[in-house]
Each structure stands twice: as structure tokens, then as C-alpha cells.
Design a protein around this motif. Structure first.
Motif, PDB file in Angstrom:
ATOM      1  N   GLY A 112     -36.059 -39.005 -80.647  1.00 13.49           N
ATOM      2  CA  GLY A 112     -35.183 -38.419 -81.219  1.00 13.49           C
ATOM      3  C   GLY A 112     -34.081 -37.888 -80.294  1.00 13.49           C
ATOM      4  N   PRO A 113     -34.104 -37.831 -78.987  1.00 12.72           N
ATOM      5  CA  PRO A 113     -32.735 -37.816 -78.039  1.00 12.72           C
ATOM      6  C   PRO A 113     -31.953 -39.041 -78.198  1.00 12.72           C
ATOM      7  N   TYR A 114     -32.567 -40.322 -78.438  1.00 11.76           N
ATOM      8  CA  TYR A 114     -31.828 -41.206 -78.822  1.00 11.76           C
ATOM      9  C   TYR A 114     -30.933 -41.391 -80.250  1.00 11.76           C
ATOM     10  N   ILE A 115     -31.603 -40.671 -80.984  1.00 14.20           N
ATOM     11  CA  ILE A 115     -30.958 -40.698 -82.368  1.00 14.20           C
ATOM     12  C   ILE A 115     -29.716 -39.685 -82.080  1.00 14.20           C
TER      13      ILE A 115
ATOM     14  N   SER B 244     -43.534 -40.582 -97.436  1.00 15.24           N
ATOM     15  CA  SER B 244     -43.621 -41.103 -96.371  1.00 15.24           C
ATOM     16  C   SER B 244     -42.421 -40.947 -95.424  1.00 15.24           C
ATOM     17  N   PRO B 245     -42.282 -39.716 -94.836  1.00 16.49           N
ATOM     18  CA  PRO B 245     -41.075 -39.539 -94.180  1.00 16.49           C
ATOM     19  C   PRO B 245     -40.820 -40.746 -93.152  1.00 16.49           C
ATOM     20  N   ASP B 246     -41.742 -41.248 -92.458  1.00 11.61           N
ATOM     21  CA  ASP B 246     -41.586 -42.145 -91.375  1.00 11.61           C
ATOM     22  C   ASP B 246     -40.603 -43.316 -91.912  1.00 11.61           C
ATOM     23  N   ILE B 247     -40.638 -43.569 -93.359  1.00 13.58           N
ATOM     24  CA  ILE B 247     -39.628 -44.488 -93.760  1.00 13.58           C
ATOM     25  C   ILE B 247     -38.100 -44.191 -93.291  1.00 13.58           C
ATOM     26  N   LEU B 248     -37.944 -42.949 -93.677  1.00 13.20           N
ATOM     27  CA  LEU B 248     -36.598 -42.502 -93.253  1.00 13.20           C
ATOM     28  C   LEU B 248     -36.377 -42.252 -91.780  1.00 13.20           C
ATOM     29  N   THR B 249     -37.207 -41.948 -91.097  1.00 12.92           N
ATOM     30  CA  THR B 249     -37.151 -41.696 -89.571  1.00 12.92           C
ATOM     31  C   THR B 249     -37.060 -43.222 -88.856  1.00 12.92           C
ATOM     32  N   ASN B 250     -37.774 -44.185 -89.391  1.00 10.00           N
ATOM     33  CA  ASN B 250     -37.672 -45.410 -88.738  1.00 10.00           C
ATOM     34  C   ASN B 250     -36.198 -46.087 -89.457  1.00 10.00           C
ATOM     35  N   TYR B 251     -35.935 -45.737 -90.411  1.00 19.87           N
ATOM     36  CA  TYR B 251     -34.445 -46.273 -90.986  1.00 19.87           C
ATOM     37  C   TYR B 251     -33.597 -45.719 -90.034  1.00 19.87           C
ATOM     38  N   ALA B 252     -33.379 -44.280 -89.579  1.00 28.65           N
ATOM     39  CA  ALA B 252     -32.464 -43.667 -88.563  1.00 28.65           C
ATOM     40  C   ALA B 252     -32.662 -44.621 -87.327  1.00 28.65           C
ATOM     41  N   TYR B 253     -33.595 -44.878 -86.726  1.00 29.57           N
ATOM     42  CA  TYR B 253     -33.612 -45.582 -85.679  1.00 29.57           C
ATOM     43  C   TYR B 253     -32.918 -46.993 -85.649  1.00 29.57           C
TER      44      TYR B 253
END
Length: 570
Positions: free
Chosen positions: A452-455, A507-516
Motif C-alpha cells: 500500500g505505501p508504494y501505491i 474479486s477485489p484483488d483484480i483491482l488491487t493488483n491492477y493498481a500495482y
């Protein structure tokens, strides 16, 4: 703009014009957007999946359909790879024009969606088990709203069953002379110790447990002194809930209604069940038999009343479903809960369909895995107790403070809180919701890597560049894109598809990993494509500033959907 949809629809339309494919079912044809764009921006498996229908080798089919795709006005280059995959590279001009189109989410169908994900408890401290439900549920709520649905959030609090009776009995035991006096006050500093103490005592003392069960029935029947004590417990617990929800930046629930509210509708539900002859008695309890000949796994009966005639967890959940039907009449109800509740929800959904409340397809359970410590076991405090939610938040804040101190920076408390929030929530959301994961405060607070801090750091960096530039209004006359510019723009325009996909699959991880991935592309762009350097000409500067602004805006939207906040500095 949803570039993927535009390209995909055009390619499928082109395939429909191929004479050799007349009458062929194209449903299995897919268009992919590969992460590695070295060979193309998009690829299709059309030739591979049509082999059986056409009775031809994939490469021969690929050579047949290739000219029709190549004729599309956005195609710069097209090639056949391996046994028959078709790789497509887009024209730079098309990418630039698409990037300048205004984004507009057009949902297939706007739905009323009840999202049930709070499940906090009165008289019990919020613990680590509440973290995932809160974060995942809130993110699904935000995404649903972004997509044009009408989500309605529920915190289905535990305020009616055995835990209430346990705490009431313990207070009576601890303060036998005072518990029922009007001026009796519960000590908030020790209140959260009452439930675990009472629960442990009940396991060792049958008489105390018997008293607890009797209190439960009287409490549900409206015992005035028990209710007075309950109201005092409710006030303390609700205050704690509101505090934690605020610290986690969870959107306030539309409804905080639990078992007590649901119990008001039990008579109406019972009438429906009796009219349909679904209730039967077993060892004094009132149940609904659910097992069918198709069940291969155990399917216990649904308990409507226990052997003492008291309401049950099952019955109040069914009554709550009845309440939602008559109040919201939603198209869907999505329950976000610990995966160990999956059997309970399957029972609930079966009964709901049996009595005509909802079809099975309208009811969903998103079961999440557990959060474990470094030893791989469910996270505990040093004393061996379940980790409290406030304790976990404080632990992450302490880890962020230590990391900031190591870096020699001096950041305000509000910024520290934002970084800690991102560390905690991003780490949760980036994992498949169904899987367990290891919680390590030191790892999640790293400023580099998938954290999260990197984002946040990437968003702060983009904001800084745009602030120093002061203006992005100049329209640049650029028609050629570098690899870094192409990749970033294509990533930006994959946002809408990603958000829709994350919601469709729950699957929120799809959004989260897209952000990364977007941050990775943005930082590569930042390092390889100078913007404010003196030797950069005006058109190139303006062009890159516009890309940076689009990247920042897209990243901020993703950050907001995850329930994070961007600080002004890091």
C-alpha cells in the motif's frame, strides 16, 4: 474509455464478416490483453478454438481470418505466433485518440444490491476476523456504486443471542447488588473482558450455563431489567464500532440492524413456513429438513427455534432476509463472511428459495480466508488471545512510525495514519479473498514492492510532478509513442474493464493488483521519459504531462475504490 471492449467488439465483428466462418459459433473466441506487450497489444485465440468446428489446422484458419482483422483501422501490425495465436499491435494515433476520449461507465444493468458484511457484535471486542469482511465488503460496495448500481450496506450486528445472555449473566455475577440499579454504569475499560470470561466460566460450570440459557429466553421475551442492561452494553459497543469504522475509512453503513430487529419479523416468517408445511419438531427444537437425494455432503436441518423455544442464529438470519425483501426488494443479496459460514448460508439460501423470498441465483456468499501470523496459525496476541482490530491497526501504525523514523523523515500523524491504512487494506485486498494469508507488519509497511505505501508513494510522486508543472492544458502535437508511453496509456485504458471484472468475479484483488501494475508502468515512464528537464521540448513536455495526469487520475480512482487516502507528502 474501455479500450478492451472497443477493440474486442471490433475484432469479433470482423470475424463475423469472414465468409469461411459463416454459421460458425464464435462464442468461445476471446481477445486477451497480455501483460507482456512485446509481441502485441492484444491477442486472440480464434484460430485455436475454431479448429474443431472447421476441421482445419489452427494456423490455416489464422491465415484465413488475419486479413479481415488487419483491415481494421486501428491495427498497425498483425502476426501469427506459434500454432495459431494472432497478435495485434495498435496504431499510436489510435491509442492517443482513445486516451483523449472521455471515460464513461455504461453498466449493462443497474441493480439494487444488498451487501451484508459488517457482522459486528455487541459486548464483544471487534477482532481480526472482522477485518477482511469490513475491507472486502466496503470495496465491493464502492465498486458497485462506481459501476452505477445501487448498493445498500448492512452491518448485521449480533445483539440477540447467547453472547448477550453470557455477558448479562457475568455482570449479574460480578455486581450482584448493583447490576439492576438505574444508575449502574458498566466500566468501559474492562467491558471487553466480560464475554471471554463468561464464555470460559460457562464451559466449566453447567449451572452457570443453564442460567445463561434461561436469561437468553427471558431477554428475547422482553425482560425489562435485562433490556436496561443491554441498552448500556449497546451504547459502549456502538461507540467502538463507529471508531473502528472511521479508522478503517469504511463508508458508514446504510443500515446497522441485527438479530434484534430481525426478530420482529419471525412471526410473519413462521406463518409462511407453517402454511407451506415446512416446520417439524425434532428433540424439542423446531426445524426445517433440507437434505435432498442430490446431496452428497452432510446437510443439517435448519433450526428455527431451539428446544427452549428461543430464536436462533438461523431464524434471525432468515427473518433478516425477509426484511430485506420487503424493504429493499433487491436484485441480489451478497453476504461477505468467514468461509466457515458457507454451510450456514447454503442452508439460508435453500430456505429462502423454498418459501419464495428469492431465487437461489439472487443470493451469494463471498467466503473469505483467515489472517494468520508469521507462524502460519490464526493471528493471536502475545498472550494467546484473538488479536483485536484496534490492536492490529495500532501495530501497523507503530511499524509505519518506525519505518519513517529510519528514513529520517518527519511526517504528520495524519499522513502516518494514511500510510498505515494503505499498508493494512492493500495487503488484505491483494490476496484472493478465498485464501488465507500471512500478516507481517514489517512487510506490509515497506515503501517498495507490492504494498500500500508504494501505491501511495506513486500517487504522491505524480501529484508532485503535476504541481510543479502547474499546467497541463497545452495540447501537444505528438503522433509517435515510446514503449513506456504506450504501455502506460494502454494500462490506463484497461481500468474500466478491470473494475467491471473485479466486481463480476467478486474479486477485489483484480483491482488491487491492477493498481500495482499501473504504478510499475507509471514509475517506468517517470524514469525513462523526462518531463520537466530543461532539454525537453514544449510539445513533448505537454504530451507527457497529459499522460502523467491521466495516470494520476486513474490511480486515484483505484485508490478511492480500495478505500485508501492519498497524503500530500511522503
Amino acid at each position: 474509455m474501455n479500450l478492451y471492449k472497443s477493440v474486442s467488439d471490433s475484432i469479433k465483428a470482423a470475424l463475423g464478416c469472414v465468409p469461411e466462418l459463416s454459421g460458425v459459433d464464435l462464442a468461445a473466441v476471446s481477445i486477451e490483453a497480455p501483460k507482456d506487450r512485446a509481441f502485441g497489444d492484444y491477442a486472440t485465440n480464434a484460430a485455436m478454438v475454431l479448429t474443431k468446428q472447421l476441421g482445419q489446422p489452427p494456423r490455416q484458419i489464422a491465415e484465413t481470418i488475419l486479413p479481415y482483422i488487419a483491415a481494421l483501422d486501428f491495427v498497425a501490425d498483425i502476426s501469427i505466433a506459434g500454432p495459431g495465436f494472432i497478435n495485434i499491435k495498435l496504431k499510436d494515433e489510435f491509442i492517443l485518440n482513445s486516451a483523449n476520449q472521455k471515460s464513461q461507465i455504461i453498466n449493462r444493468k443497474s441493480e439494487i444490491i444488498d451487501l451484508d458484511y459488517g457482522s459486528y457484535n455487541i459486548a464483544k471486542a471487534m477482532h481480526i476476523g472482522h477485518l477482511r469482511g469490513s475491507i472486502v465488503g466496503d470495496t465491493l460496495y464502492r465498486i458497485a456504486r462506481f459501476l452505477g448500481h445501487r448498493p445498500i450496506s448492512y452491518n448485521h450486528i449480533g445483539d440477540w443471542g447467547k453472547p448477550m445472555a453470557l455477558v448479562i449473566a457475568w455482570i449479574m455475577k460480578k455486581f450482584p447488588q448493583d447490576w439492576n440499579k438505574p444508575d449502574f454504569k458498566i466500566d468501559e475499560t474492562e467491558f471487553n473482558d466480560y464475554y471471554p470470561a463468561a464464555s470460559a466460566h460457562a464451559k466449566e460450570n453447567p449451572e452457570f450455563l443453564k442460567q445463561v440459557l434461561a436469561i437468553k429466553k427471558k431477554f428475547q421475551d422482553g425482560h425489562p431489567e435485562y433490556f436496561a442492561l443491554y441498552e448500556k452494553m449497546m451504547k459502549i459497543s456502538m461507540s467502538e464500532m463507529e471508531s473502528v469504522v472511521k479508522r478503517l475509512n469504511i463508508i458508514p453503513f446504510d443500515n446497522t440492524l441485527g438479530e434484534r430487529n430481525a426478530a420482529k419479523y419471525l412471526d410473519a416468517v413462521e406463518k409462511i413456513l407453517r402454511d407451506k408445511n415446512l416446520l417439524t419438531t425434532d428433540d424439542g427444537a423446531t426445524i426445517i429438513n433440507l437434505k435432498t437425494d442430490l446431496d452428497t455432503a452432510p446437510m443439517p436441518p435448519f433450526m428455527f427455534y431451539d428446544s427452549r423455544g428461543a430464536d436462533t442464529y438461523d431464524s434471525t438470519d432468515l427473518a433478516a432476509t425477509y426484511y430485506k425483501k420487503n424493504t429493499d426488494n433487491p436484485d441480489k443479496i451478497i453476504y461477505v463472511s468467514d468461509f466457515r459460514q458457507n454451510l450456514h448460508f447454503e442452508q439460508l439460501f435453500r430456505v429462502s428459495e423454498m418459501i419464495g423470498l428469492f431465487p437461489r441465483s439472487a443470493l451469494e456468499s463471498v467466503g473469505f480466508g483467515s489472517i494468520n501470523g508469521k507462524d502460519g496459525k490464526p493471528l493471536k496476541t502475545r498472550s494467546g488471545a484473538n488479536a483485536t482490530l484496534t490492536g492490529v491497526i495500532d501495530t501497523v501504525i507503530e511499524a509505519v512510525c518506525a519505518r519513517v523514523k529510519e528514513s529520517g523523515k518527519n511526517l504528520p500523524d495524519d499522513t502516518i495514519a494514511m500510510i498505515a491504512l494503505a499498508a493494512l487494506k492493500f495487503n488484505d485486498l491483494m490476496h484472493d479473498v478465498k485464501s488465507d494469508y500471512i500478516f507481517d507488519p514489517d512487510a506490509v509497511t515497506q515503501f517498495e514492492g507490492r504494498t500500500g505505501p508504494y501505491i501511495l508513494y506513486t500517487a504522491v510522486r505524480l501529484n508532485s510532478v503535476l504541481k510543479r508543472a502547474q499546467s497541463t492544458e497545452h495540447r501537444a502535437k505528438i503522433t509517435k509513442l515510446s514503449i513506456e508511453e504506450r504501455n502506460l496509456l494502454l494500462g490506463i485504458m484497461d481500468f474500466e474493464r478491470t473494475v467491471q471484472n473485479a466486481f463480476d468475479k467478486r474479486s477485489p484483488d483484480i483491482l488491487t493488483n491492477y493498481a500495482y501494475d499501473l504504478c510499475q508502468m507509471a514509475n517506468t515512464f517517470y524514469h525513462n521519459c523526462p518531463i520537466l528537464r530543461e532539454d525537453v521540448d514544449g510539445d513533448t513536455r505537454a504530451h507527457r504531462l497529459q499522460i502523467a495526469a491521466k495516470a494520476r487520475d486513474t490511480l486515484v480512482m483505484a485508490i478511492e475504490l480500495m478505500g485508501l487516502r492519498v497524503p500530500s507528502e511522503m
